[in-house]
Design a protein around this motif. Sequence first.
Motif, PDB file in Angstrom:
ATOM      1  N   MET A   1       0.847  -1.201   0.000  1.00 30.97           N
ATOM      2  CA  MET A   1       0.000   0.000   0.000  1.00 30.97           C
ATOM      3  C   MET A   1       0.882   1.251   0.000  1.00 30.97           C
ATOM      4  O   MET A   1       1.712   1.432   0.891  1.00 30.97           O
ATOM      5  N   GLN A   2       0.706   2.101  -1.016  1.00 30.51           N
ATOM      6  CA  GLN A   2       1.519   3.310  -1.102  1.00 30.51           C
ATOM      7  C   GLN A   2       1.156   4.303  -0.012  1.00 30.51           C
ATOM      8  O   GLN A   2      -0.008   4.431   0.383  1.00 30.51           O
ATOM      9  N   ASN A   3       2.166   5.012   0.447  1.00 31.50           N
ATOM     10  CA  ASN A   3       1.946   6.059   1.428  1.00 31.50           C
ATOM     11  C   ASN A   3       1.327   7.278   0.754  1.00 31.50           C
ATOM     12  O   ASN A   3       1.790   7.709  -0.310  1.00 31.50           O
ATOM     13  N   ASN A   4       0.285   7.805   1.353  1.00 32.34           N
ATOM     14  CA  ASN A   4      -0.373   9.000   0.830  1.00 32.34           C
ATOM     15  C   ASN A   4       0.322  10.227   1.405  1.00 32.34           C
ATOM     16  O   ASN A   4      -0.118  10.797   2.400  1.00 32.34           O
ATOM     17  N   GLU A   5       1.412  10.620   0.756  1.00 27.86           N
ATOM     18  CA  GLU A   5       2.194  11.754   1.261  1.00 27.86           C
ATOM     19  C   GLU A   5       1.387  13.053   1.185  1.00 27.86           C
ATOM     20  O   GLU A   5       0.485  13.203   0.365  1.00 27.86           O
ATOM     21  N   ARG A   6       1.775  13.993   2.047  1.00 26.66           N
ATOM     22  CA  ARG A   6       1.136  15.308   2.043  1.00 26.66           C
ATOM     23  C   ARG A   6       2.199  16.396   2.141  1.00 26.66           C
ATOM     24  O   ARG A   6       3.222  16.221   2.791  1.00 26.66           O
ATOM     25  N   TRP A   7       1.902  17.530   1.480  1.00 27.30           N
ATOM     26  CA  TRP A   7       2.800  18.671   1.467  1.00 27.30           C
ATOM     27  C   TRP A   7       2.002  19.918   1.818  1.00 27.30           C
ATOM     28  O   TRP A   7       0.853  20.074   1.386  1.00 27.30           O
ATOM     29  N   THR A   8       2.595  20.819   2.602  1.00 26.39           N
ATOM     30  CA  THR A   8       1.848  21.964   3.138  1.00 26.39           C
ATOM     31  C   THR A   8       2.528  23.279   2.800  1.00 26.39           C
ATOM     32  O   THR A   8       3.751  23.415   2.920  1.00 26.39           O
ATOM     33  N   LEU A   9       1.701  24.226   2.368  1.00 28.00           N
ATOM     34  CA  LEU A   9       2.120  25.614   2.207  1.00 28.00           C
ATOM     35  C   LEU A   9       1.692  26.406   3.441  1.00 28.00           C
ATOM     36  O   LEU A   9       0.558  26.264   3.905  1.00 28.00           O
ATOM     37  N   LYS A  10       2.581  27.234   3.954  1.00 27.93           N
ATOM     38  CA  LYS A  10       2.234  28.154   5.035  1.00 27.93           C
ATOM     39  C   LYS A  10       2.697  29.538   4.620  1.00 27.93           C
ATOM     40  O   LYS A  10       3.863  29.731   4.272  1.00 27.93           O
ATOM     41  N   TRP A  11       1.761  30.456   4.607  1.00 28.69           N
ATOM     42  CA  TRP A  11       2.114  31.825   4.232  1.00 28.69           C
ATOM     43  C   TRP A  11       1.358  32.798   5.139  1.00 28.69           C
ATOM     44  O   TRP A  11       0.584  32.382   6.000  1.00 28.69           O
ATOM     45  N   ASP A  12       1.594  34.079   4.974  1.00 30.98           N
ATOM     46  CA  ASP A  12       1.059  35.071   5.909  1.00 30.98           C
ATOM     47  C   ASP A  12      -0.452  35.074   5.969  1.00 30.98           C
ATOM     48  O   ASP A  12      -1.034  35.541   6.953  1.00 30.98           O
ATOM     49  N   HIS A  13      -1.115  34.537   4.929  1.00 31.38           N
ATOM     50  CA  HIS A  13      -2.571  34.608   4.863  1.00 31.38           C
ATOM     51  C   HIS A  13      -3.235  33.233   4.902  1.00 31.38           C
ATOM     52  O   HIS A  13      -4.409  33.118   4.542  1.00 31.38           O
TER      53      HIS A  13
END
Length: 328
Positions: free
Chosen positions: A1-13
């Motif tokens: 089972m493949q890992n469901n990777e996640r990526w996050t953006l964090k910005w001022d808004h």
Amino acid sequence: MQNNERWTLKWDHGQATVQAMGGMLAPVRFDLGAGRSVSPLHVAPWGDDPAWPGLMRALRGEWPCLPFGTIDVPPDLPPGFETRQADDEWRHGFSSNHMWQCVEQTPHRIALHIDYPEDHAVQSLARVIEASPDEASLTVSLTVRVRRDITLPFALHPTFAVPEQGVEVLACSYRAVHTYPVAIEPNYSRIVTNRTFASHTALETKDGSFDVSHLPLPVVTEELVQLEACEPPFVLRYPADRAEVRLDWNTADFPDAVLWISNGGRDYAPWSGKNFALGVEPVNGFFDLGRVVSPPPGHALAGRIGATFTAALPRTISYRLSAAAVQD
């Protein structure tokens, strides 16, 4: 089972997360100032459950669908509708049901890529989600490459949260509202089928009418309607958050919008009567049926056969999701 990777953006808004499965965008939080925020995108109530295949594993938020739509011919279509077999096994397309790769991430930008099988007309999709450094908005671009000239039903699939406190569907300007050819959930769907109405505030049902400008609805139901010639922005207002959310797109890419009103009307797993959401799906096609059904020639949507793609000529579309505070 493949890992469901996640990526996050964090910005001022705000903050936005993209997952590998389907390239789906959610959750998203827009910060509106003075300590206020809104999180408009839906996350299905079962979260991330590997027991469910493909897009159902971690259904959420917004993602592209190519080709768009179901692979099953619905029963009991009205006379005059033609049917055919879908050309592959993937509901809403290969990319909706498989893992994307992150190819770039910066503080304000995430770029994803997915290759289709070698025998598919679509070669690849490239998706870029970019946060504005100056405001609560995300711009998304999608580049489609195909192996041969082809026309395919095409849609985006933004799915918005419907909290208990409610959401006002201010919608957009449009020409007409067309109802689905059949009841999508025979035990629960209520809007009369295969009809045309002037407004989403007065849709005839089996025992009255629905005003779908305020959700959730007071009764359990599951509905699909198509707004013909929908002119964005499509606007939602979240009163509890004192916020408005806007979805903008190019009508040359997507002339209409399908509204998926999920109001607890799927009582089987994994939905289990707990799913409340509003899909606002910019579309070039006939509902979610374009892969398996053609309406009669006289139907107002008969010309909605899909988007045209040309071999060796990548096609890029872009669209925008944003939020703003509602002044007291």
